[in-house]
Write a protein that holds these residues in place. Structure first.
Motif, PDB file in Angstrom:
ATOM      1  N   THR A  58       5.762  26.310  71.708  1.00 26.19           N
ATOM      2  CA  THR A  58       4.588  25.969  70.918  1.00 26.19           C
ATOM      3  C   THR A  58       5.018  25.371  69.581  1.00 26.19           C
ATOM      4  OG1 THR A  58       4.470  28.206  70.014  1.00 26.19           O
ATOM      5  CG2 THR A  58       3.132  27.744  71.972  1.00 26.19           C
ATOM      6  N   ALA A  59       4.070  24.746  68.923  1.00 23.28           N
ATOM      7  CA  ALA A  59       4.302  24.145  67.612  1.00 23.28           C
ATOM      8  C   ALA A  59       3.007  24.265  66.820  1.00 23.28           C
ATOM      9  CB  ALA A  59       4.694  22.683  67.770  1.00 23.28           C
ATOM     10  N   ASP A  60       3.112  23.950  65.556  1.00 20.65           N
ATOM     11  CA  ASP A  60       1.919  23.935  64.705  1.00 20.65           C
ATOM     12  C   ASP A  60       1.155  25.256  64.771  1.00 20.65           C
ATOM     13  OD1 ASP A  60       2.649  21.272  64.255  1.00 20.65           O
ATOM     14  OD2 ASP A  60       1.305  20.530  65.804  1.00 20.65           O
ATOM     15  N   GLY A 119       0.960  27.427  67.061  1.00 23.48           N
ATOM     16  CA  GLY A 119       0.317  27.670  68.346  1.00 23.48           C
ATOM     17  C   GLY A 119      -0.751  26.660  68.717  1.00 23.48           C
ATOM     18  N   ALA A 120      -1.095  25.749  67.812  1.00 26.31           N
ATOM     19  CA  ALA A 120      -2.127  24.751  68.104  1.00 26.31           C
ATOM     20  C   ALA A 120      -1.585  23.611  68.965  1.00 26.31           C
ATOM     21  CB  ALA A 120      -2.719  24.186  66.819  1.00 26.31           C
ATOM     22  N   GLY A 121      -0.256  23.507  69.070  1.00 26.63           N
ATOM     23  CA  GLY A 121       0.357  22.444  69.853  1.00 26.63           C
ATOM     24  C   GLY A 121       1.368  22.988  70.830  1.00 26.63           C
ATOM     25  N   LEU A 122       1.611  22.225  71.881  1.00 31.63           N
ATOM     26  CA  LEU A 122       2.627  22.561  72.873  1.00 31.63           C
ATOM     27  C   LEU A 122       3.720  21.509  72.819  1.00 31.63           C
ATOM     28  CD1 LEU A 122       0.432  23.423  76.002  1.00 31.63           C
ATOM     29  CD2 LEU A 122       1.471  25.003  74.361  1.00 31.63           C
ATOM     30  N   GLN A 123       4.972  21.964  72.861  1.00 27.61           N
ATOM     31  CA  GLN A 123       6.097  21.036  72.930  1.00 27.61           C
ATOM     32  C   GLN A 123       6.208  20.527  74.362  1.00 27.61           C
ATOM     33  OE1 GLN A 123       9.507  23.215  71.581  1.00 27.61           O
ATOM     34  NE2 GLN A 123       8.738  23.406  69.506  1.00 27.61           N
ATOM     35  N   VAL A 124       6.395  19.223  74.507  1.00 24.98           N
ATOM     36  CA  VAL A 124       6.497  18.623  75.834  1.00 24.98           C
ATOM     37  C   VAL A 124       7.693  17.678  75.883  1.00 24.98           C
ATOM     38  CG1 VAL A 124       4.038  18.802  76.380  1.00 24.98           C
ATOM     39  CG2 VAL A 124       4.881  16.784  75.190  1.00 24.98           C
ATOM     40  N   HIS A 125       8.261  17.549  77.073  1.00 25.88           N
ATOM     41  CA  HIS A 125       9.353  16.604  77.296  1.00 25.88           C
ATOM     42  C   HIS A 125       8.767  15.217  77.521  1.00 25.88           C
ATOM     43  CE1 HIS A 125      12.489  19.599  77.510  1.00 25.88           C
ATOM     44  NE2 HIS A 125      11.734  20.306  78.327  1.00 25.88           N
ATOM     45  N   VAL A 126       9.488  14.210  77.101  1.00 30.37           N
ATOM     46  CA  VAL A 126       9.094  12.822  77.318  1.00 30.37           C
ATOM     47  C   VAL A 126       9.868  12.286  78.507  1.00 30.37           C
ATOM     48  CG1 VAL A 126       9.065  10.504  76.330  1.00 30.37           C
ATOM     49  CG2 VAL A 126       8.611  12.484  74.864  1.00 30.37           C
ATOM     50  N   GLU A 127       9.146  11.675  79.438  1.00 28.72           N
ATOM     51  CA  GLU A 127       9.738  11.061  80.614  1.00 28.72           C
ATOM     52  C   GLU A 127       9.187   9.643  80.748  1.00 28.72           C
ATOM     53  OE1 GLU A 127       9.014  13.468  84.063  1.00 28.72           O
ATOM     54  OE2 GLU A 127       9.762  15.284  83.114  1.00 28.72           O
ATOM     55  N   VAL A 183      -0.951  27.861  78.764  1.00 25.49           N
ATOM     56  CA  VAL A 183      -0.695  27.915  77.320  1.00 25.49           C
ATOM     57  C   VAL A 183       0.003  29.221  76.954  1.00 25.49           C
ATOM     58  CG1 VAL A 183      -1.795  27.978  75.041  1.00 25.49           C
ATOM     59  CG2 VAL A 183      -2.581  26.336  76.774  1.00 25.49           C
ATOM     60  N   ILE A 184      -0.416  30.327  77.538  1.00 27.52           N
ATOM     61  CA  ILE A 184       0.235  31.622  77.282  1.00 27.52           C
ATOM     62  C   ILE A 184       1.678  31.594  77.760  1.00 27.52           C
ATOM     63  CG2 ILE A 184       0.245  34.064  77.960  1.00 27.52           C
ATOM     64  CD1 ILE A 184      -2.884  33.854  77.939  1.00 27.52           C
ATOM     65  N   PHE A 185       1.912  31.031  78.936  1.00 28.47           N
ATOM     66  CA  PHE A 185       3.271  30.903  79.466  1.00 28.47           C
ATOM     67  C   PHE A 185       4.138  30.102  78.504  1.00 28.47           C
ATOM     68  CE2 PHE A 185       6.472  28.577  81.941  1.00 28.47           C
ATOM     69  CZ  PHE A 185       7.132  29.637  82.566  1.00 28.47           C
ATOM     70  N   ALA A 186       3.617  28.970  78.029  1.00 25.13           N
ATOM     71  CA  ALA A 186       4.369  28.131  77.089  1.00 25.13           C
ATOM     72  C   ALA A 186       4.662  28.898  75.798  1.00 25.13           C
ATOM     73  CB  ALA A 186       3.588  26.857  76.785  1.00 25.13           C
ATOM     74  N   ALA A 187       3.708  29.650  75.312  1.00 28.98           N
ATOM     75  CA  ALA A 187       3.918  30.440  74.087  1.00 28.98           C
ATOM     76  C   ALA A 187       4.988  31.493  74.310  1.00 28.98           C
ATOM     77  CB  ALA A 187       2.606  31.085  73.645  1.00 28.98           C
TER      78      ALA A 187
END
Length: 110
Positions: free
Chosen positions: A93-95, A97-105, A84-88
């Motif tokens: 992040t979104a919302d 910091g309450a959410g993580l952005q992810v790719h759809v596959e 989560v820290i890496f993603a931030a």
């Protein structure tokens, strides 16, 4: 880690978390469901939402709650926090910091 949205019983999409010990990657795998069905399933499960056909937002708290009981390593919680820290740090992040952005596959089963 993979958040899967796949066709379930009675054709109602199901949301589940797979590969929970692999915290080096995180994506949303969508099976043979429409974007609208995937979005509704994610929202209904409290897991997040689709922002478009290529991107979603996953709740950090919901992801942890769904994945942690399946974890098989003692340091999983620390590794999850590091992910989560890496993603931030990358701005994924979104919302607030309450959410993580992810790719759809596409899901492997699709």
């Amino acid at each position: 880690m993979i958040i899967e949205v796949i066709g379930g019983a009675d054709e109602v999409p199901e949301v589940r978390v797979a590969d929970v010990d692999d915290l080096t990657r995180l994506h949303l795998a969508v099976g043979a469901v429409t974007d609208e069905e995937a979005d509704a399933a994610l929202r209904s499960a409290g897991m997040g939402r689709l922002t478009d056909g290529d991107t979603g937002v996953v709740s950090v708290a919901a992801l942890r709650a769904a994945a942690e009981p399946q974890a098989s390593t003692a340091d999983w919680g620390d590794r999850f926090d590091a992910m989560v820290i890496f993603a931030a740090d990358k701005g994924w992040t979104a919302d607030d910091g309450a959410g993580l952005q992810v790719h759809v596959e596409p899901a492997a089963s699709a």
